[in-house]
Design a protein around this motif. Structure first.
Motif, PDB file in Angstrom:
ATOM      1  N   ILE A 189    -106.935 -19.740 -19.939  1.00  7.93           N
ATOM      2  CA  ILE A 189    -106.274 -19.803 -18.512  1.00  7.93           C
ATOM      3  C   ILE A 189    -106.024 -18.253 -17.975  1.00  7.93           C
ATOM      4  N   GLY A 190    -105.452 -17.394 -19.091  1.00  7.98           N
ATOM      5  CA  GLY A 190    -105.313 -16.257 -18.713  1.00  7.98           C
ATOM      6  C   GLY A 190    -106.493 -15.272 -18.210  1.00  7.98           C
ATOM      7  N   PHE A 191    -107.493 -15.419 -19.330  1.00 11.83           N
ATOM      8  CA  PHE A 191    -108.637 -14.658 -19.048  1.00 11.83           C
ATOM      9  C   PHE A 191    -109.579 -15.032 -17.506  1.00 11.83           C
ATOM     10  N   GLY A 192    -109.097 -16.506 -17.334  1.00  9.00           N
ATOM     11  CA  GLY A 192    -109.755 -17.172 -16.089  1.00  9.00           C
ATOM     12  C   GLY A 192    -109.200 -16.745 -14.906  1.00  9.00           C
ATOM     13  N   TYR A 193    -107.781 -16.243 -14.702  1.00  7.84           N
ATOM     14  CA  TYR A 193    -107.561 -16.021 -13.598  1.00  7.84           C
ATOM     15  C   TYR A 193    -107.544 -14.503 -13.286  1.00  7.84           C
ATOM     16  N   VAL A 194    -107.684 -13.764 -14.580  1.00  9.10           N
ATOM     17  CA  VAL A 194    -107.959 -12.184 -14.428  1.00  9.10           C
ATOM     18  C   VAL A 194    -109.425 -12.097 -14.003  1.00  9.10           C
ATOM     19  N   LYS A 195    -110.493 -12.867 -14.438  1.00  9.86           N
ATOM     20  CA  LYS A 195    -111.630 -12.612 -13.812  1.00  9.86           C
ATOM     21  C   LYS A 195    -111.981 -13.441 -12.420  1.00  9.86           C
ATOM     22  N   GLY A 196    -110.907 -14.141 -12.293  1.00  4.96           N
ATOM     23  CA  GLY A 196    -111.047 -14.761 -11.054  1.00  4.96           C
ATOM     24  C   GLY A 196    -111.978 -16.006 -10.806  1.00  4.96           C
ATOM     25  N   VAL A 197    -111.850 -16.959 -11.731  1.00  8.66           N
ATOM     26  CA  VAL A 197    -112.553 -18.196 -11.924  1.00  8.66           C
ATOM     27  C   VAL A 197    -112.147 -19.111 -10.398  1.00  8.66           C
ATOM     28  N   GLU A 198    -112.773 -19.540  -9.798  1.00 13.16           N
ATOM     29  CA  GLU A 198    -112.523 -20.125  -8.461  1.00 13.16           C
ATOM     30  C   GLU A 198    -112.303 -21.836  -8.621  1.00 13.16           C
ATOM     31  N   GLY A 199    -111.420 -22.277  -7.554  1.00 16.16           N
ATOM     32  CA  GLY A 199    -111.208 -23.793  -7.853  1.00 16.16           C
ATOM     33  C   GLY A 199    -110.000 -23.990  -8.446  1.00 16.16           C
ATOM     34  N   ASN A 200    -109.593 -25.393  -8.323  1.00 19.89           N
ATOM     35  CA  ASN A 200    -108.233 -25.715  -8.976  1.00 19.89           C
ATOM     36  C   ASN A 200    -108.304 -25.903 -10.573  1.00 19.89           C
ATOM     37  N   LEU A 201    -107.271 -25.505 -10.918  1.00 22.07           N
ATOM     38  CA  LEU A 201    -107.307 -25.241 -12.598  1.00 22.07           C
ATOM     39  C   LEU A 201    -106.832 -26.951 -13.012  1.00 22.07           C
ATOM     40  N   PRO A 202    -107.857 -27.547 -13.634  1.00 26.49           N
ATOM     41  CA  PRO A 202    -107.362 -29.055 -14.075  1.00 26.49           C
ATOM     42  C   PRO A 202    -106.537 -28.988 -15.425  1.00 26.49           C
ATOM     43  N   VAL A 203    -105.330 -28.605 -15.629  1.00 24.29           N
ATOM     44  CA  VAL A 203    -104.745 -28.251 -17.012  1.00 24.29           C
ATOM     45  C   VAL A 203    -104.915 -29.401 -17.685  1.00 24.29           C
ATOM     46  N   MET A 204    -104.483 -30.576 -17.156  1.00 20.85           N
ATOM     47  CA  MET A 204    -104.297 -31.875 -17.972  1.00 20.85           C
ATOM     48  C   MET A 204    -105.678 -32.288 -18.775  1.00 20.85           C
ATOM     49  N   THR A 205    -106.658 -32.015 -17.741  1.00 20.41           N
ATOM     50  CA  THR A 205    -107.988 -32.506 -18.208  1.00 20.41           C
ATOM     51  C   THR A 205    -108.411 -31.561 -19.316  1.00 20.41           C
ATOM     52  N   ILE A 206    -108.038 -30.131 -19.188  1.00 24.29           N
ATOM     53  CA  ILE A 206    -108.316 -29.261 -20.349  1.00 24.29           C
ATOM     54  C   ILE A 206    -107.600 -29.459 -21.559  1.00 24.29           C
ATOM     55  N   PHE A 207    -106.401 -29.688 -21.321  1.00 20.46           N
ATOM     56  CA  PHE A 207    -105.389 -30.147 -22.452  1.00 20.46           C
ATOM     57  C   PHE A 207    -105.954 -31.225 -23.184  1.00 20.46           C
ATOM     58  N   VAL A 208    -106.370 -32.332 -22.376  1.00 18.04           N
ATOM     59  CA  VAL A 208    -107.187 -33.497 -23.247  1.00 18.04           C
ATOM     60  C   VAL A 208    -108.316 -33.055 -23.885  1.00 18.04           C
ATOM     61  N   PHE A 209    -108.959 -32.343 -23.729  1.00 19.62           N
ATOM     62  CA  PHE A 209    -110.127 -31.756 -24.298  1.00 19.62           C
ATOM     63  C   PHE A 209    -109.675 -30.968 -25.511  1.00 19.62           C
ATOM     64  N   MET A 210    -108.553 -30.236 -25.441  1.00 22.09           N
ATOM     65  CA  MET A 210    -107.993 -29.551 -26.764  1.00 22.09           C
ATOM     66  C   MET A 210    -107.388 -30.665 -27.664  1.00 22.09           C
ATOM     67  N   ILE A 211    -106.864 -31.782 -27.113  1.00 16.23           N
ATOM     68  CA  ILE A 211    -106.379 -32.524 -28.093  1.00 16.23           C
ATOM     69  C   ILE A 211    -107.492 -33.417 -28.695  1.00 16.23           C
ATOM     70  N   LYS A 212    -108.393 -33.590 -28.073  1.00 13.19           N
ATOM     71  CA  LYS A 212    -109.920 -34.235 -28.453  1.00 13.19           C
ATOM     72  C   LYS A 212    -110.337 -33.178 -29.676  1.00 13.19           C
ATOM     73  N   GLY A 213    -110.276 -31.997 -29.242  1.00 13.79           N
ATOM     74  CA  GLY A 213    -110.750 -31.061 -30.443  1.00 13.79           C
ATOM     75  C   GLY A 213    -110.026 -31.308 -31.788  1.00 13.79           C
ATOM     76  N   ILE A 214    -108.666 -31.205 -31.551  1.00 20.06           N
ATOM     77  CA  ILE A 214    -107.799 -31.079 -32.513  1.00 20.06           C
ATOM     78  C   ILE A 214    -107.965 -32.302 -33.593  1.00 20.06           C
ATOM     79  N   ILE A 215    -108.230 -33.499 -32.903  1.00 17.56           N
ATOM     80  CA  ILE A 215    -108.407 -34.842 -33.694  1.00 17.56           C
ATOM     81  C   ILE A 215    -109.752 -34.603 -34.304  1.00 17.56           C
ATOM     82  N   ALA A 216    -110.643 -34.055 -33.756  1.00 17.87           N
ATOM     83  CA  ALA A 216    -112.137 -33.864 -34.353  1.00 17.87           C
ATOM     84  C   ALA A 216    -112.162 -32.936 -35.583  1.00 17.87           C
ATOM     85  N   CYS A 217    -110.925 -32.307 -35.573  1.00 15.70           N
ATOM     86  CA  CYS A 217    -110.867 -31.379 -36.713  1.00 15.70           C
ATOM     87  C   CYS A 217    -110.455 -31.843 -37.951  1.00 15.70           C
ATOM     88  N   LEU A 218    -109.726 -33.119 -37.719  1.00 18.70           N
ATOM     89  CA  LEU A 218    -109.005 -33.699 -38.982  1.00 18.70           C
ATOM     90  C   LEU A 218    -110.054 -33.887 -40.246  1.00 18.70           C
TER      91      LEU A 218
END
Length: 244
Positions: free
Chosen positions: A125-154
């Protein structure tokens, strides 16, 4: 269990984990944004969300490369002190259930991966804002991707922990992690990718329209099944371990 987790944390106090926590996510995000902006016109199609497309690159670099290697390092670290100076003999001689010791080490590595992924999210998120990524940030969507990644790491965490407990040197589990990580990106594009623990985090972290997963039911059945099988095997094999 709380005491076991506290002791495991104390053992890692001098491991300079903060370097791994920073370097791993920083490398994944750095490579992702370089590739994203270098091929911006190729990735971005009408109606696409730039944040989601950028996260796809994070999944591509972090999932099959950085994350599996970090899992191997973390698993080796939680067993390193026991492999030095007869540590296993001292630990297993204590009036503690062997299953609790194994679970304590497993949960410690899980916590390390969770911290890594949270730092990854912050960097993304930090680098995205610094680099000027456009559009609305779908925080919950990305958070879900992250949770799925953690589960798949088990499954990978359990596999690497079993290897690290058996290996007497730090290099063996790390070598296994690197060797099986190398073909991960190739395997991920085939049907075998769903079965391969080193590609499962990437597949889970990727948006559905970017992922080669053909059946999410099959994929998560495999992930959960692998967790159950490896956990039972790990607990039983460790319970039979003597104090030698």
């Amino acid at each position: 269990m709380q005491n076991i987790l506290y002791v495991e944390q104390l053992k890692l106090k001098r491991s300079k984990l903060w370097l791994l926590y920073l370097i791993g996510p920083l490398l994944g995000v750095f490579l992702a944004y370089i590739n994203f902006f270098k091929n911006y016109d190729l990735f971005m199609q009408p109606g696409d969300n730039a944040w989601i497309e950028a996260w796809t690159q994070v999944a591509l670099f972090m999932g099959p490369f950085v994350l599996p290697i970090l899992v191997g390092i973390y698993a080796a670290l939680v067993c390193r002190s026991e492999h030095v100076g007869g540590g296993w003999k001292q630990l297993l001689a204590l009036p503690i259930k062997h299953s609790d010791i194994f679970l304590g080490k497993f949960l410690t590595v899980v916590k390390m991966i969770v911290i890594t992924m949270l730092i990854l999210l912050i960097f993304f998120i930090g680098f995205g804002y610094v680099k000027g990524v456009e559009g609305n940030l779908p925080v919950m969507t990305i958070f879900v991707f992250m949770i799925k990644g953690i589960i798949a790491c088990l499954p990978l965490i359990l596999l690497q922990l079993i290897i690290s407990i058996r290996a007497r040197t730090f290099g063996i589990p790390l070598a296994v992690s690197i060797i099986f990580t190398l073909p991960a990106i190739i395997v991920a594009s085939t049907p075998l990718g769903q079965f391969y623990p080193w590609t499962q985090p990437m597949l889970a972290m990727s948006p559905e329209d970017e992922s080669p997963i053909q059946s999410y039911f099959l994929f998560y059945t495999l992930v959960i099944g692998s967790i159950v099988v490896l956990l039972i095997y790990g607990l039983r094999s460790f319970a039979k371990r003597d104090a030698s």
